[in-house]
Design a protein around this motif. Sequence first.
Motif, short mmCIF file in Angstrom:
data_model
loop_
_atom_site.label_atom_id
_atom_site.label_comp_id
_atom_site.label_asym_id
_atom_site.label_seq_id
_atom_site.Cartn_x
_atom_site.Cartn_y
_atom_site.Cartn_z
N ASN A 1 -1.52 21.07 16.44
CA ASN A 1 -2.17 21.35 17.73
C ASN A 1 -1.18 21.95 18.72
N GLU A 2 0.03 21.40 18.79
CA GLU A 2 1.06 21.95 19.68
C GLU A 2 1.40 23.39 19.30
N SER A 3 1.47 23.64 18.03
CA SER A 3 1.79 24.98 17.55
C SER A 3 0.74 25.99 18.01
N ASN B 1 -0.75 16.44 15.47
CA ASN B 1 -0.14 16.76 16.76
C ASN B 1 0.74 18.00 16.68
N ILE B 2 1.54 18.10 15.63
CA ILE B 2 2.42 19.25 15.45
C ILE B 2 1.60 20.53 15.34
N SER C 1 -1.33 25.65 20.55
CA SER C 1 -1.29 25.73 22.01
C SER C 1 -0.17 26.64 22.47
N ARG C 2 0.99 26.53 21.85
CA ARG C 2 2.12 27.40 22.20
C ARG C 2 1.78 28.85 21.94
#
Length: 66
Positions: A41-43, A38-39, A45-46
Amino acid sequence: MADEEQVKFVLRLSPTLHNKIKHRARTNNTSMNKEITNILNESFSRTSSNEMLKDLVVRLEKKKVI
């Protein structure tokens, strides 16, 4: 994600970082593996969002909108 092929990857972490991830995974009621995924993927995406915003600003500046 169940249909996607997965790759096993070994990662070395400092005890401090390991504990931070473990705590965050517990807080989010998930596994450490899922939390790390998750971390990451979020990175990504940002990063994509930031690049899109920068591109938009450049295009608006060229049109003298901003």
